[in-house]
Structure formats: structure tokens, C-alpha cells
Design a protein around this motif. Structure first.
Motif, PDB file in Angstrom:
ATOM      1  N   GLU A  81       0.829  -1.207   0.000  1.00 19.31           N
ATOM      2  CA  GLU A  81       0.000   0.000   0.000  1.00 19.31           C
ATOM      3  C   GLU A  81       0.861   1.255   0.000  1.00 19.31           C
ATOM      4  O   GLU A  81       0.577   2.220  -0.729  1.00 19.31           O
ATOM      5  CB  GLU A  81      -0.925  -0.012   1.219  1.00 19.31           C
ATOM      6  CG  GLU A  81      -2.007  -1.078   1.164  1.00 19.31           C
ATOM      7  CD  GLU A  81      -2.874  -1.094   2.416  1.00 19.31           C
ATOM      8  OE1 GLU A  81      -2.571  -0.304   3.351  1.00 19.31           O
ATOM      9  OE2 GLU A  81      -3.838  -1.878   2.471  1.00 19.31           O
ATOM     10  N   ALA A  82       1.916   1.251   0.822  1.00 20.32           N
ATOM     11  CA  ALA A  82       2.796   2.416   0.891  1.00 20.32           C
ATOM     12  C   ALA A  82       3.527   2.629  -0.429  1.00 20.32           C
ATOM     13  O   ALA A  82       3.718   3.768  -0.872  1.00 20.32           O
ATOM     14  CB  ALA A  82       3.799   2.241   2.028  1.00 20.32           C
ATOM     15  N   SER A  83       3.941   1.543  -1.073  1.00 21.95           N
ATOM     16  CA  SER A  83       4.634   1.652  -2.357  1.00 21.95           C
ATOM     17  C   SER A  83       3.725   2.266  -3.409  1.00 21.95           C
ATOM     18  O   SER A  83       4.155   3.104  -4.212  1.00 21.95           O
ATOM     19  CB  SER A  83       5.106   0.258  -2.816  1.00 21.95           C
ATOM     20  OG  SER A  83       6.042  -0.284  -1.908  1.00 21.95           O
ATOM     21  N   ASP A  84       2.457   1.866  -3.405  1.00 21.67           N
ATOM     22  CA  ASP A  84       1.500   2.434  -4.366  1.00 21.67           C
ATOM     23  C   ASP A  84       1.266   3.916  -4.093  1.00 21.67           C
ATOM     24  O   ASP A  84       1.198   4.730  -5.026  1.00 21.67           O
ATOM     25  CB  ASP A  84       0.165   1.677  -4.279  1.00 21.67           C
ATOM     26  CG  ASP A  84       0.273   0.240  -4.779  1.00 21.67           C
ATOM     27  OD1 ASP A  84       1.212  -0.050  -5.539  1.00 21.67           O
ATOM     28  OD2 ASP A  84      -0.577  -0.582  -4.395  1.00 21.67           O
ATOM     29  N   GLU A  85       1.166   4.284  -2.819  1.00 17.36           N
ATOM     30  CA  GLU A  85       0.902   5.676  -2.462  1.00 17.36           C
ATOM     31  C   GLU A  85       2.104   6.575  -2.721  1.00 17.36           C
ATOM     32  O   GLU A  85       1.962   7.709  -3.184  1.00 17.36           O
ATOM     33  CB  GLU A  85       0.496   5.759  -0.990  1.00 17.36           C
ATOM     34  CG  GLU A  85      -0.862   5.132  -0.684  1.00 17.36           C
ATOM     35  CD  GLU A  85      -1.190   5.157   0.798  1.00 17.36           C
ATOM     36  OE1 GLU A  85      -0.363   5.712   1.570  1.00 17.36           O
ATOM     37  OE2 GLU A  85      -2.258   4.649   1.197  1.00 17.36           O
ATOM     38  N   GLU A  86       3.299   6.068  -2.408  1.00 16.28           N
ATOM     39  CA  GLU A  86       4.510   6.880  -2.545  1.00 16.28           C
ATOM     40  C   GLU A  86       5.065   6.880  -3.960  1.00 16.28           C
ATOM     41  O   GLU A  86       5.896   7.718  -4.308  1.00 16.28           O
ATOM     42  CB  GLU A  86       5.588   6.372  -1.581  1.00 16.28           C
ATOM     43  CG  GLU A  86       5.217   6.458  -0.103  1.00 16.28           C
ATOM     44  CD  GLU A  86       5.116   7.884   0.398  1.00 16.28           C
ATOM     45  OE1 GLU A  86       5.826   8.753  -0.153  1.00 16.28           O
ATOM     46  OE2 GLU A  86       4.315   8.130   1.327  1.00 16.28           O
ATOM     47  N   GLY A  87       4.658   5.891  -4.781  1.00 15.72           N
ATOM     48  CA  GLY A  87       5.186   5.805  -6.136  1.00 15.72           C
ATOM     49  C   GLY A  87       6.607   5.286  -6.189  1.00 15.72           C
ATOM     50  O   GLY A  87       7.319   5.506  -7.175  1.00 15.72           O
ATOM     51  N   GLU A  88       7.039   4.617  -5.144  1.00  9.20           N
ATOM     52  CA  GLU A  88       8.375   4.021  -5.087  1.00  9.20           C
ATOM     53  C   GLU A  88       8.316   2.832  -4.137  1.00  9.20           C
ATOM     54  O   GLU A  88       7.355   2.660  -3.393  1.00  9.20           O
ATOM     55  CB  GLU A  88       9.402   5.041  -4.592  1.00  9.20           C
ATOM     56  CG  GLU A  88       9.070   5.612  -3.234  1.00  9.20           C
ATOM     57  CD  GLU A  88      10.015   6.727  -2.809  1.00  9.20           C
ATOM     58  OE1 GLU A  88      10.045   7.042  -1.607  1.00  9.20           O
ATOM     59  OE2 GLU A  88      10.710   7.279  -3.677  1.00  9.20           O
ATOM     60  N   GLU A  89       9.357   1.997  -4.199  1.00  9.74           N
ATOM     61  CA  GLU A  89       9.375   0.800  -3.360  1.00  9.74           C
ATOM     62  C   GLU A  89       9.601   1.183  -1.892  1.00  9.74           C
ATOM     63  O   GLU A  89      10.644   1.738  -1.536  1.00  9.74           O
ATOM     64  CB  GLU A  89      10.486  -0.154  -3.815  1.00  9.74           C
ATOM     65  CG  GLU A  89      10.228  -0.795  -5.168  1.00  9.74           C
ATOM     66  CD  GLU A  89       9.129  -1.829  -5.114  1.00  9.74           C
ATOM     67  OE1 GLU A  89       8.856  -2.363  -4.021  1.00  9.74           O
ATOM     68  OE2 GLU A  89       8.532  -2.108  -6.168  1.00  9.74           O
ATOM     69  N   VAL A  90       8.606   0.889  -1.061  1.00  7.67           N
ATOM     70  CA  VAL A  90       8.676   1.177   0.373  1.00  7.67           C
ATOM     71  C   VAL A  90       8.520  -0.118   1.149  1.00  7.67           C
ATOM     72  O   VAL A  90       7.734  -0.994   0.765  1.00  7.67           O
ATOM     73  CB  VAL A  90       7.570   2.175   0.800  1.00  7.67           C
ATOM     74  CG1 VAL A  90       7.581   2.386   2.314  1.00  7.67           C
ATOM     75  CG2 VAL A  90       7.750   3.506   0.086  1.00  7.67           C
ATOM     76  N   ARG A  91       9.273  -0.236   2.227  1.00 12.42           N
ATOM     77  CA  ARG A  91       9.155  -1.401   3.093  1.00 12.42           C
ATOM     78  C   ARG A  91       8.700  -0.952   4.481  1.00 12.42           C
ATOM     79  O   ARG A  91       9.202   0.060   5.009  1.00 12.42           O
ATOM     80  CB  ARG A  91      10.487  -2.137   3.200  1.00 12.42           C
ATOM     81  CG  ARG A  91      10.974  -2.713   1.877  1.00 12.42           C
ATOM     82  CD  ARG A  91      10.074  -3.826   1.396  1.00 12.42           C
ATOM     83  NE  ARG A  91      10.510  -4.370   0.124  1.00 12.42           N
ATOM     84  CZ  ARG A  91       9.972  -4.061  -1.057  1.00 12.42           C
ATOM     85  NH1 ARG A  91       8.976  -3.177  -1.104  1.00 12.42           N
ATOM     86  NH2 ARG A  91      10.403  -4.614  -2.165  1.00 12.42           N
ATOM     87  N   VAL A  92       7.793  -1.719   5.058  1.00 14.14           N
ATOM     88  CA  VAL A  92       7.333  -1.464   6.419  1.00 14.14           C
ATOM     89  C   VAL A  92       7.715  -2.678   7.256  1.00 14.14           C
ATOM     90  O   VAL A  92       7.240  -3.789   6.999  1.00 14.14           O
ATOM     91  CB  VAL A  92       5.808  -1.241   6.482  1.00 14.14           C
ATOM     92  CG1 VAL A  92       5.383  -0.953   7.918  1.00 14.14           C
ATOM     93  CG2 VAL A  92       5.404  -0.087   5.562  1.00 14.14           C
ATOM     94  N   TRP A  93       8.603  -2.467   8.206  1.00 14.77           N
ATOM     95  CA  TRP A  93       9.067  -3.553   9.068  1.00 14.77           C
ATOM     96  C   TRP A  93       8.693  -3.248  10.518  1.00 14.77           C
ATOM     97  O   TRP A  93       8.687  -2.087  10.952  1.00 14.77           O
ATOM     98  CB  TRP A  93      10.575  -3.724   8.980  1.00 14.77           C
ATOM     99  CG  TRP A  93      11.055  -4.318   7.684  1.00 14.77           C
ATOM    100  CD1 TRP A  93      10.295  -4.707   6.615  1.00 14.77           C
ATOM    101  CD2 TRP A  93      12.422  -4.588   7.320  1.00 14.77           C
ATOM    102  NE1 TRP A  93      11.090  -5.198   5.615  1.00 14.77           N
ATOM    103  CE2 TRP A  93      12.388  -5.140   6.010  1.00 14.77           C
ATOM    104  CE3 TRP A  93      13.640  -4.413   7.959  1.00 14.77           C
ATOM    105  CZ2 TRP A  93      13.560  -5.526   5.348  1.00 14.77           C
ATOM    106  CZ3 TRP A  93      14.804  -4.790   7.298  1.00 14.77           C
ATOM    107  CH2 TRP A  93      14.769  -5.346   6.005  1.00 14.77           C
ATOM    108  N   ALA A  94       8.397  -4.292  11.260  1.00 16.42           N
ATOM    109  CA  ALA A  94       8.115  -4.177  12.691  1.00 16.42           C
ATOM    110  C   ALA A  94       9.125  -5.024  13.452  1.00 16.42           C
ATOM    111  O   ALA A  94       9.443  -6.143  13.038  1.00 16.42           O
ATOM    112  CB  ALA A  94       6.700  -4.638  12.996  1.00 16.42           C
TER     113      ALA A  94
END
Length: 333
Positions: A81-94
Motif C-alpha cells: 500500500e505504501a509503495s503504491d501511495e509513494e510511487g516508489e518501493e517502500v518497506r514497512v518492518w516491525a
């Protein structure tokens, strides 16, 4: 057939040029990204660390060995979802960090969640980033700088590293190029100078104020981190931290709450070397050797094909324009 061979050579050469461009500008960027489904456990340890025993019956500094386990997992859905919103490859890690003393007691446990650019490792302000040092007490955090790793293609320069405790970035300066078990790594150092990072209400007896039941003390924190980074992948192969946290009253040190020299365990370093040695080699070839070989071979084949094509054309033209000496008419002699 003689005309077919040059055409085939040129065709293969063009294919190799396209392949070189695809490897360099498509395959490499597609491979040089942090995993979306990260699932890892990292182990650190510290010998003869000083911690503060907070049991009501024992308010004192204790010397003990510490074991630190960091568990990191990727949130695939949030990353997409973040990658689609930001227009770039985003990673969300916990992540979850659990610190245990040598008697088996859990001394602290914290959690966090952060988003970052999958290529550069730089923090991205999105996706509900937080830090939780006390159970069920989450603090929203807007991070900056590097968080979990260094960028793919790490350079010999200074990077900003995020420090959760100080809640700010600290320069991580390049020191030298060295190796760990034959694997080339870049060494970086990052120093967090001692400074007050918050306050804490504690029993007066802890901070030499026996006449006061409870006292609000300043919490001062300092740290020196050393990273050994595999430069192709940006992965941290080894890491040490010299942490020191104290309680102060009016700028005067009253009690040590944490003093520990943490480092990756030997087993963790060996595991990292084995994992990233092959990854770095493959990624390096996709970015460098494979495109270069394809480019050179492609140009050679195109040149050879054009040369053979011109030679055949030139030879045919000469034969077609060749003069023929007329045969004598012997009957008139």
C-alpha cells in the motif's frame, strides 16, 4: 548462406546490447531492494554489563551478562500500500527487542514499526511508525535517516543514522575498508554524545536523596555504534554498541541504569557472512560483470557482422562489373 551469417551476427549482437541494458537498468533495480517479507532474528550479547535492579527489594546496580534478541518482520500488505501511495518501493518492518540477563530474567522488551525506502534505506514518514519502550505505551515517531540498513551500493561517505533513544539522526562516518572472514566490508562509526533524553520519577534513595520519597531525575544517554557494512547490499555484517544511560540530578550523575558493550555474537557474524557473501557476488555481477560482458560481446558481434556483410557486398559488386575480353573470330584470320 554467406549473407545470412552477417545478419545473424548483427542480430545476436543487438540482442546482447538490449540484454546488457535490461540487466543494468531493470534487473539490478528489481533485485537491489530490501525484502518485503522480511523475517529475521539477530542476536547480540554483552559481558559484565551494568543494569539497575528495579525489584522493590533490590534497588541497586547489578553486573550481569546480557543477551539481546532482535526480531524483525515485514508487513507485506502495508508495504504494498505504501509503495503504491509513494510511487516508489517502500518497506514497512516491525521489530521486537528482548533483553535478558544471565539469570534468565527479561530486563526489558520494546517494539517499533518503521517505513523506509527499499533501495536507499532512508526513512519514509508513513504507515503508523511508532516506538514502544513500555508495554502498551506507543509513541508516534517520525524518523529520518537510515534505520535498518545502509543503501545498496554503499559509498565511502557519511550517512545519517536514526537513534531511537535520542530521537534524532547521528552521523555515521566512514572509517576504513576492511574484511570479515574474507568478505569486504566498510567500517562506519556513529557517536551519540551524552545528553538528557527525558525525565523519570524514581525513589529518592536511588539517587542519593533519602529524605525524598520520589524524585524526578533526568535521564542522560550516550552511545557509540560501529557498523561493518557489506557495500553491495548495504547489509550490516557486524555491529557494536557502547551504551551508557544514567540518572542525573541538576547535572550530577547519581545512578547508572545501563552500561553495556553490545555486539553481534560470533555465530551471528558468521551467519551474516555466509548469507551476504553470495548475495553480494550475484548482485555485483548483475550490476557490473554481466552487463559489461554482454555489451562488449554485442559490439564485437555487430562489428564482425557488418564487416562480413560489407566484404560480401563488395565482392559481389566487383564480380558483376568485371570486363570480359572478346574472343577472336578465327574465321577472319
Amino acid at each position: 548462406m554467406r549473407r545470412v551469417v552477417p545478419a545473424v551476427l548483427v542480430g545476436v549482437g543487438v540482442f546482447l546490447l538490449v540484454a546488457a541494458a535490461l540487466l543494468k537498468f531493470y534487473a539490478y533495480p528489481a533485485l537491489a531492494v530490501a525484502p518485503i517479507d522480511q523475517d529475521s532474528v539477530t542476536n547480540l550479547s554483552a559481558e559484565d554489563a551494568i543494569i539497575f535492579e528495579t525489584d522493590p527489594n533490590f534497588l541497586r546496580e547489578v553486573v550481569t551478562d546480557l543477551s539481546v534478541v532482535n526480531t524483525t518482520r515485514g508487513d507485506v500488505e502495508a508495504s504494498q500500500e505504501a509503495s503504491d501511495e509513494e510511487g516508489e518501493e517502500v518497506r514497512v518492518w516491525a521489530g521486537t527487542q528482548t533483553i535478558t540477563s544471565d539469570d534468565g530474567a527479561i530486563r526489558s522488551q520494546s517494539r517499533d514499526r518503521a517505513a523506509f525506502d527499499a533501495h536507499t534505506g532512508e526513512a519514509v514518514d508513513c504507515c503508523g511508525g511508532f516506538s514502544e519502550s513500555e508495554e502498551d505505551v506507543r509513541v508516534e515517531v517520525q524518523r529520518e535517516g537510515l534505520i535498518y540498513k545502509f543503501p545498496f551500493g554503499t559509498e565511502k561517505e557519511t550517512y545519517d543514522w536514526w537513534d531511537n533513544t535520542a530521537a534524532t539522526t547521528v552521523p555515521a562516518e566512514f572509517v576504513e575498508e576492511t574484511d570479515i572472514d574474507g568478505l569486504t566490508v566498510y567500517k562506519f562509526e556513529s557517536v551519540v554524545p551524552a545528553g538528557v533524553v527525558g525525565t523519570r520519577e524514581v525513589p529518592g534513595v536511588i539517587v542519593d536523596e533519602p529524605d525524598e520519597e520520589n524524585v524526578e531525575a533526568d535521564v542522560s544517554y550516550a552511545n557509540k555504534r560501529t557498523f561493518w557494512v557489506e557495500p553491495v547490499t548495504g547489509a550490516i555484517i557486524d555491529r557494536t554498541e557502547e551504551q551508557r544511560s544514567i540518572l542525573e540530578i541538576d547535572g550530577e550523575e547519581r545512578a547508572i541504569t545501563t552500561e553495556a558493550n553490545l555486539s553481534y555474537t560470533d555465530e551471528q557474524v558468521l551467519e551474516n557472512v555466509e548469507e551476504y557473501e553470495s548475495k553480494a557476488s550475484l548482485l555485483g555481477m548483475v550490476n557490473g560483470l554481466f552487463p559489461l560482458v554482454a555489451l562488449i560481446l554485442g559490439l564485437v558481434l555487430i562489428g564482425l557482422g557488418l564487416f562480413l556483410g560489407r566484404r560480401d557486398t563488395g565482392g559481389s559488386a566487383h564480380a558483376g562489373g568485371r570486363s570480359v575480353t572478346p574472343r577472336k573470330d578465327v574465321s577472319k584470320v
